[in-house]
Structures are given as structure tokens and as C-alpha cells.
Design an enzyme around this catalytic site. Structure first.
Site, PDB file in Angstrom:
ATOM      1  N   GLY A  69       0.845  -1.191   0.000  1.00 23.48           N
ATOM      2  CA  GLY A  69       0.000   0.000   0.000  1.00 23.48           C
ATOM      3  C   GLY A  69       0.875   1.234   0.000  1.00 23.48           C
ATOM      4  O   GLY A  69       2.059   1.163   0.352  1.00 23.48           O
ATOM      5  N   CYS A  96       5.108  -6.410   1.640  1.00 18.07           N
ATOM      6  CA  CYS A  96       5.526  -5.020   1.736  1.00 18.07           C
ATOM      7  C   CYS A  96       4.820  -4.316   2.911  1.00 18.07           C
ATOM      8  O   CYS A  96       5.093  -4.632   4.057  1.00 18.07           O
ATOM      9  CB  CYS A  96       5.311  -4.325   0.390  1.00 18.07           C
ATOM     10  SG  CYS A  96       6.163  -2.753   0.279  1.00 18.07           S
ATOM     11  N   TYR A  97       3.883  -3.413   2.601  1.00 21.64           N
ATOM     12  CA  TYR A  97       3.132  -2.766   3.690  1.00 21.64           C
ATOM     13  C   TYR A  97       2.504  -3.832   4.598  1.00 21.64           C
ATOM     14  O   TYR A  97       2.450  -3.679   5.820  1.00 21.64           O
ATOM     15  CB  TYR A  97       2.044  -1.885   3.067  1.00 21.64           C
ATOM     16  CG  TYR A  97       1.198  -1.124   4.046  1.00 21.64           C
ATOM     17  CD1 TYR A  97       1.635   0.085   4.563  1.00 21.64           C
ATOM     18  CD2 TYR A  97      -0.050  -1.609   4.437  1.00 21.64           C
ATOM     19  CE1 TYR A  97       0.855   0.791   5.465  1.00 21.64           C
ATOM     20  CE2 TYR A  97      -0.838  -0.903   5.331  1.00 21.64           C
ATOM     21  CZ  TYR A  97      -0.381   0.297   5.846  1.00 21.64           C
ATOM     22  OH  TYR A  97      -1.164   0.992   6.726  1.00 21.64           O
ATOM     23  N   HIS A 185       8.166  -7.778  -3.477  1.00 27.62           N
ATOM     24  CA  HIS A 185       6.891  -8.086  -4.141  1.00 27.62           C
ATOM     25  C   HIS A 185       6.986  -9.403  -4.894  1.00 27.62           C
ATOM     26  O   HIS A 185       7.516  -9.441  -6.007  1.00 27.62           O
ATOM     27  CB  HIS A 185       6.520  -6.945  -5.101  1.00 27.62           C
ATOM     28  CG  HIS A 185       6.075  -5.722  -4.381  1.00 27.62           C
ATOM     29  ND1 HIS A 185       4.766  -5.510  -4.009  1.00 27.62           N
ATOM     30  CD2 HIS A 185       6.773  -4.666  -3.905  1.00 27.62           C
ATOM     31  CE1 HIS A 185       4.670  -4.369  -3.359  1.00 27.62           C
ATOM     32  NE2 HIS A 185       5.875  -3.831  -3.278  1.00 27.62           N
ATOM     33  N   GLU A 187       4.692 -10.931  -6.371  1.00 33.04           N
ATOM     34  CA  GLU A 187       3.724 -11.014  -7.462  1.00 33.04           C
ATOM     35  C   GLU A 187       4.254 -10.453  -8.780  1.00 33.04           C
ATOM     36  O   GLU A 187       3.708 -10.748  -9.838  1.00 33.04           O
ATOM     37  CB  GLU A 187       2.417 -10.292  -7.066  1.00 33.04           C
ATOM     38  CG  GLU A 187       2.495  -8.768  -6.946  1.00 33.04           C
ATOM     39  CD  GLU A 187       3.038  -8.261  -5.608  1.00 33.04           C
ATOM     40  OE1 GLU A 187       3.739  -9.031  -4.922  1.00 33.04           O
ATOM     41  OE2 GLU A 187       2.779  -7.094  -5.265  1.00 33.04           O
ATOM     42  N   SER A 239     -15.564  -6.339 -32.872  1.00 37.69           N
ATOM     43  CA  SER A 239     -14.545  -5.775 -33.755  1.00 37.69           C
ATOM     44  C   SER A 239     -13.849  -6.896 -34.531  1.00 37.69           C
ATOM     45  O   SER A 239     -13.149  -6.638 -35.498  1.00 37.69           O
ATOM     46  CB  SER A 239     -13.504  -5.041 -32.912  1.00 37.69           C
ATOM     47  OG  SER A 239     -12.836  -5.977 -32.089  1.00 37.69           O
ATOM     48  N   GLY A 241     -11.741  -8.691 -32.853  1.00 39.55           N
ATOM     49  CA  GLY A 241     -10.627  -8.931 -31.940  1.00 39.55           C
ATOM     50  C   GLY A 241     -11.032  -9.903 -30.838  1.00 39.55           C
ATOM     51  O   GLY A 241     -12.211 -10.173 -30.630  1.00 39.55           O
ATOM     52  N   VAL A 242     -10.025 -10.383 -30.126  1.00 39.44           N
ATOM     53  CA  VAL A 242     -10.282 -11.435 -29.149  1.00 39.44           C
ATOM     54  C   VAL A 242     -11.111 -10.929 -27.963  1.00 39.44           C
ATOM     55  O   VAL A 242     -11.990 -11.635 -27.478  1.00 39.44           O
ATOM     56  CB  VAL A 242      -8.955 -12.102 -28.699  1.00 39.44           C
ATOM     57  CG1 VAL A 242      -8.028 -11.108 -28.038  1.00 39.44           C
ATOM     58  CG2 VAL A 242      -9.212 -13.258 -27.756  1.00 39.44           C
ATOM     59  N   ASP A 243     -10.897  -9.684 -27.520  1.00 38.29           N
ATOM     60  CA  ASP A 243     -11.579  -9.226 -26.306  1.00 38.29           C
ATOM     61  C   ASP A 243     -13.091  -9.142 -26.498  1.00 38.29           C
ATOM     62  O   ASP A 243     -13.858  -9.669 -25.692  1.00 38.29           O
ATOM     63  CB  ASP A 243     -11.052  -7.855 -25.865  1.00 38.29           C
ATOM     64  CG  ASP A 243      -9.550  -7.844 -25.707  1.00 38.29           C
ATOM     65  OD1 ASP A 243      -8.973  -8.944 -25.609  1.00 38.29           O
ATOM     66  OD2 ASP A 243      -8.951  -6.750 -25.695  1.00 38.29           O
ATOM     67  N   SER A 244     -13.514  -8.463 -27.577  1.00 31.97           N
ATOM     68  CA  SER A 244     -14.963  -8.339 -27.766  1.00 31.97           C
ATOM     69  C   SER A 244     -15.569  -9.702 -28.103  1.00 31.97           C
ATOM     70  O   SER A 244     -16.703 -10.002 -27.705  1.00 31.97           O
ATOM     71  CB  SER A 244     -15.304  -7.302 -28.834  1.00 31.97           C
ATOM     72  OG  SER A 244     -14.769  -7.642 -30.086  1.00 31.97           O
ATOM     73  N   LYS A 385      -4.715 -10.097 -20.610  1.00 34.55           N
ATOM     74  CA  LYS A 385      -4.928 -10.558 -21.984  1.00 34.55           C
ATOM     75  C   LYS A 385      -4.780 -12.085 -22.149  1.00 34.55           C
ATOM     76  O   LYS A 385      -5.619 -12.731 -22.761  1.00 34.55           O
ATOM     77  CB  LYS A 385      -3.907  -9.859 -22.894  1.00 34.55           C
ATOM     78  CG  LYS A 385      -4.141 -10.071 -24.377  1.00 34.55           C
ATOM     79  CD  LYS A 385      -5.112  -9.062 -24.884  1.00 34.55           C
ATOM     80  CE  LYS A 385      -5.286  -9.083 -26.362  1.00 34.55           C
ATOM     81  NZ  LYS A 385      -6.168  -7.976 -26.780  1.00 34.55           N
TER      82      LYS A 385
END
Ligand code: XMP
Length: 530
Positions: A69, A96-97, A185, A187, A239, A241-244, A385
Site C-alpha cells: 500500500g 511489503c506494507y 513483491h 507477485e 470488432s 478482436g479477441v476481447d470483444s 490478456k
């Protein structure tokens, strides 16, 4: 940067008990922690740091992770947690925090550090203090640090597990109570063995089996979409594309015929693309799609326009107009599906500060809601993604959709430099098809370029073909390596491959007599030429 989770945001919905709670202290990396937990095939839920103990207990967590944080745990009003957490017997990992809070609340000493530590550091594990948390981690490894305060004396019962050049106490643990803290960190990708540390904590310390799958995400997302939308009608702009595509397929799985998708064929797509994606939408993904043939409309709109920014703006506005026309013909539409991803969520937070340095107006379906009075359905909002691609696979989307290379919203209009007309689009499409065929079939290429295409320049040059002089178009090939399109390097393609593409383009595409290869990175260039 602030966290996203002032309200509970989960890696799935709370229809199942959450084995791991991530308590968010305003970390920049909360969602990244959630992502790493998913990678370890464990379900987690992110909750605000001040969630009362009663609420936490109801979820029966088997482990709790305290995030980093921006505050100092030494400040009187610094974000705190319910003190019963550390007495509950539930394994806790503070990052961390989070580690500083553990040290402070368990009776250690925390001081503002005179030396701040940001970025890479070498972690040395303390010999003779073996802890399951560091199983499989070498004695020396690279970690990523970002902190001001430092723990200077350990709380009772804790062992010092590791140190860096600047921080004597960089990891602490009480194996008996199963409470751990790491100043670095785990992650972030720069921490070489960060995933091991998190997996050790989840699987070995907390004993959680790796059983969560993307399939569970899909089931939970479907339940959540149904609850949000009820009986209302929903609209989605596809579109290609993969996301839509993934977002629409997920929503269609939840509410079927209540969803109408709109796909606009602007005439600015690559060879075979409109047919390929609409066939996939209808026959494989079983989406209810309206395909709008707007080719003529776009050619008229763009006629004579040579300025790259004007082209982008015209194309974006026309897209919104067409979409609004379609929405107006559907009764009772109340929701709009968006394929927003987590990196877009972060990006949109910094939108204002970036506006002063606009490089080009990106057009994608994300521009729609500002103009329309619809509530958003964003089922991919917490994913990255590659996770979206995985959801796509779970939903049965064809590989050519799941693995599609990024394609700009304004399509080939930003690759036909200068004025766009039917003839120039024909030339570009034919050259681009050759580039894609040749690079796609060069399977041995390592790394495979992230994006590759042809560009039709506004230049003509002199050549000789047969015995005659030619004065014809110059085509450029662009192939880049990149992680996310934000920065890129030009791909070191083998000369033989470049030669094959060049020979084929000048032989097979009428109107081209010269081919060049773009050897500029981003920055200073951008990926697209306009
Ligand atoms: P640039 O040219 O900005 O491109 O370096 C970075 C990445 O973004 C893609 N791109 C777009 N994507 N709408 C999009 O959705 C757009 O208007 C747009 N313009 C560029 C580009 O293909 C590259 O992958």
C-alpha cells in the site's frame, strides 16, 4: 495508484467459498496478486482492508494475503486491519506494507528508513532458518523492492528469513502460527522466484489444493451476468478482436437471444477477414450478429482525406453513428457489453494525465458508452490478456480468433498512408496477405513476431520489369516483437524470409515494384505508420 477494490471485487463471484482473501491496502498490484493466485489454481477474493472480522470469517478463508500500500504503517491514520485476523490461526502472508503491519501489530519495531529501496535487489536467504515459504528458492535470488519503512526488530516468535544489501530484515516468518511477511513483491515478474513463494504459501503452508480452473471463472461470470441483466436486452459491438469476441460469447452463454451483436464491415479489413470472423461468430460462437455492410459509406467518408488524425477521428465517429442507428432499431436495450480488460482499467485511470501527450486517437469500441445511455457489462474487467485467451479456449472459440494479432480499430486506413481508395486498399490487402502467409508458415521463427503487416506508402519509385521501365508503389513490411504494444522492437527476420516476401509481393501484386523493411523500434516510431 489506487486500488480497484473499494467494493468487493473477486476473481469470481462468491457463490463458492473463497479459500483465499486478499486484503487490499490500496496496492498498485492487488489484481496482479489475484492473478498469481489464479495461476496457482486457487480461487481468491479481494476485499477492502477494513472489512470487519465477522465478514471475513463468514467466508471461511483458508489463507489471507495482505497487500502492499502507498501509506506508511507508522502514520497514526494508516490503513489498518482487524486485529483478530492475526489471532485467528489462519495462515497470513503480508507483502511489503502487509509485512510492516504484521511486524508492527505483533510487537516488532518499524522505522522510517533513511535509505529507500526501489527496484531490483538481491535477496539472501538466512542459512539455518529454513522455512517452507522459501522451498525451492535458491540462497540468492533477484527480488523487486518498493518501500520506505523498514522492520528493525522482530516480533516475538518470528525468525528473520532473508535480507538484501540495504534491508537487514527483508522476510520474516513464524512457522508455528503460519504468519509470514516479505518486504519484496513476489507477485511481480521481476521477482525471479516470486511465484514459488506464493505457491509455497498457498499449497504447502495453507494446504490449499490447486483445483480452481478457468471453467469456474466462466460459470461464475455467467451467473453474475444473469443477475446483472435480468430480462433486459443487451447490445455488443464486435470488432473481430479477441476481447470483444470472448466478452460477447460469455454474455451469449448467459443470456442467449437477449444479446444482439453488431459487426460493421468498414471495407477496411484484411483479405478474407470479414467472411472469416462473421462465419466464426455465427457458426462457431452461435452469436446473434447483425453484419452491417458499410464499405461504400466509409469510402465516401474517407475520399481525399490524407491527414492521419482526421482519418482516425472520421472513422471512429462514423462507427459510433452506425452503432447508434442499429441500437435505435432494437427495443428495450439497456446494457452494452464491453471487452474491457484489467490493463485498460489501469490505463483509463491515467487517461487525464496522458491526454496532454496524445500520440494518436485510438479508436476501438471502448469509445461507445460516453455517447450512449446504457449500463455496462464488462465480464473481463479483472483479467489480463492471456487469461482472456484462456477463457476464449474454455468457451470453445477457434484458435484463429483466440490468437488473433492485434488489429487497429481504423483498420487498413492507417496502413494505406495518405488518401484511401478502393484500388489502394486492393494493393495493400494483397501485399498484406503475402506477409501474413509467409510469416505464419515460418513456424521455426523464435520469437514469433507479435504483430506483422504490410504498409502501402504514398511513394512511387522507378523500377525495371521485363525490359520495361516501371513507376509504381512502394510497400513496406512491418514486423515487431512486443509484450503489449506499448513498446516494441523490429523483428530480426531471416533474410531468406524477407527475400521470399519481397519477391512474391512484386511478382503477385500488380502496382508494386519495390519493397522495404521497417527497422525502427517503438519508441521513437509507433507500431502503425499513421
Ligand atoms: P501504435 O501505432 O500506437 O500501436 O504504436 C500500438 C498497438 O495498438 C494498435 N493500435 C490500435 N488498436 N485501436 C486499437 O484498438 C486503434 O485505433 C489502434 N491504433 C493502433 C497497433 O496495431 C499496435 O498493436
Amino acid at each position: 495508484m489506487a486500488s480497484t477494490s473499494s467494493s468487493p471485487s473477486s476473481t469470481a463471484v462468491s457463490t463458492a467459498p473463497a479459500p483465499v482473501i486478499i486484503l487490499d491496502f490500496g496496492a498498485q498490484y492487488s489484481q496482479l496478486i489475484a492473478r498469481r493466485v489464479r495461476e496457482a489454481r486457487v480461487y481468491s477474493e479481494i476485499l477492502p482492508h477494513d472489512t470487519p472480522w465477522e465478514e471475513l470469517r463468514e467466508r471461511h478463508p483458508r489463507a489471507i494475503i495482505l497487500t502492499g500500500g502507498p501509506e506508511s504503517a507508522l502514520d497514526g491514520d494508516a490503513p489498518a486491519m482487524d486485529e483478530r485476523i492475526l489471532k485467528s490461526g489462519i495462515p497470513v502472508l503480508g507483502i511489503c506494507y502487509g509485512m510492516q503491519l504484521i511486524a508492527r501489530d505483533c510487537g516488532g519495531t518499524l522505522v522510517p528508513s533513511t535509505i529507500r529501496e526501489y527496484g531490483h535487489a538481491e535477496l539472501s536467504l538466512n542459512r539455518g532458518r529454513d522455512s517452507t515459504l522459501f522451498d525451492g528458492v535458491p540462497e540468492q535470488s533477484t527480488v523487486w523492492m518498493s518501500h520506505g519503512d523498514t522492520v528493525t526488530s522482530l516480533p516475538p516468535g518470528f525468525q528473520p528469513l532473508g535480507r538484501t544489501g540495504r534491508t537487514e530484515i527483508a522476510a520474516i516468518g513464524d512457522d508455528r502460527r503460519r504468519i509470514y511477511g516479505v518486504q519484496f513483491h513476489p507477485e511481480v515478474a521481476h521477482t525471479a522466484y516470486g511465484r514459488n513463494v506464493l505457491r509455497n504459501f498457498l499449497h504447502t503452508v495453507a494446504g490449499i489444493e490447486p483445483t480452481w480452473e478457468m471453467g469456474s471463472f466462466v460459470d461464475d461470470a455467467v451467473a453474475r451476468i444473469r443477475a446483472q441483466v435480468g430480462e433486459a436486452k443487451v447490445i455488443c459491438a464486435l470488432s473481430g478482436g479477441v476481447d470483444s469476441a470472448v466478452a460477447a460469447t460469455l454474455v451469449a452463454r448467459a443470456i442467449g437471444e437477449q444479446l444482439t451483436c453488431v459487426f460493421v464491415d468498414t471495407g477496411l479489413l484484411r483479405a478474407g477477414e470479414a467472411e472469416e470472423v462473421t462465419a466464426a461468430f455465427r457458426e462457431v460462437m452461435h452469436l446473434n450478429v447483425r453484419c452491417i455492410d458499410a464499405q461504400e459509406r466509409y469510402l465516401r467518408l474517407l475520399a481525399g482525406e490524407v491527414d492521419p488524425e482526421n482519418k482516425r477521428v472520421l472513422i471512429g465517429h462514423e462507427f459510433i453513428k452506425i452503432f447508434e442507428e442499429q441500437a435505435a432499431t432494437l427495443p428495450d436495450v439497456r446494457f452494452l457489453v464491453q471487452g474491457t480488460l484489467y490493463p485498460d482499467v489501469i490505463e483509463s485511470k491515467t487517461k487525464d494525465s496522458k491526454a496532454g501527450h496524445k500520440i494518436k486517437t485510438h479508436h476501438n469500441v471502448g469509445g461507445l458508452p460516453e455517447q450512449m445511455n446504457l449500463a455496462l457489462v464488462e465480464p473481463l474487467r479483472l483479467l489480463f490478456k492471456d487469461e482472456v485467451r484462456e477463457v476464449g479456449r474454455v468457451l470453445g472459440l477457434p484458435e484463429h480468433i483466440v490468437n488473433r494479432q492485434p488489429f487497429p480499430g481504423p483498420g487498413l486506413a492507417v496502413r494505406v498512408l495518405g488518401a484511401v481508395d478502393e484500388e489502394r486498399l486492393r494493393i495493400l490487402r494483397a501485399a498484406d496477405k503475402i506477409v501474413r502467409e509467409e510469416i505464419d508458415s515460418a513456424v521455426e521463427l523464435q520469437p514469433h513476431p507479435w504483430q506483422y503487416f504490410a504498409v502501402l506508402t504514398p511513394l512511387k519509385s522507378v523500377g525495371v520489369m521485363g525490359d520495361g521501365r516501371t513507376y509504381a508503389n512502394l510497400v513496406a513490411i512491418r514486423a515487431i516483437t512486443s509484450e503489449d504494444g506499448m513498446t516494441a522492437d523490429w523483428a530480426r527476420l531471416p533474410f531468406e524470409l524477407l527475400a521470399r516476401m519481397s519477391t512474391r509481393i512484386v511478382n503477385e501484386v500488380q502496382g508494386v515494384n519495390r519493397v522495404v523493411y521497417d527497422i525502427t523500434s517503438k519508441p521513437p516510431a509507433t507500431v502503425e505508420w499513421e
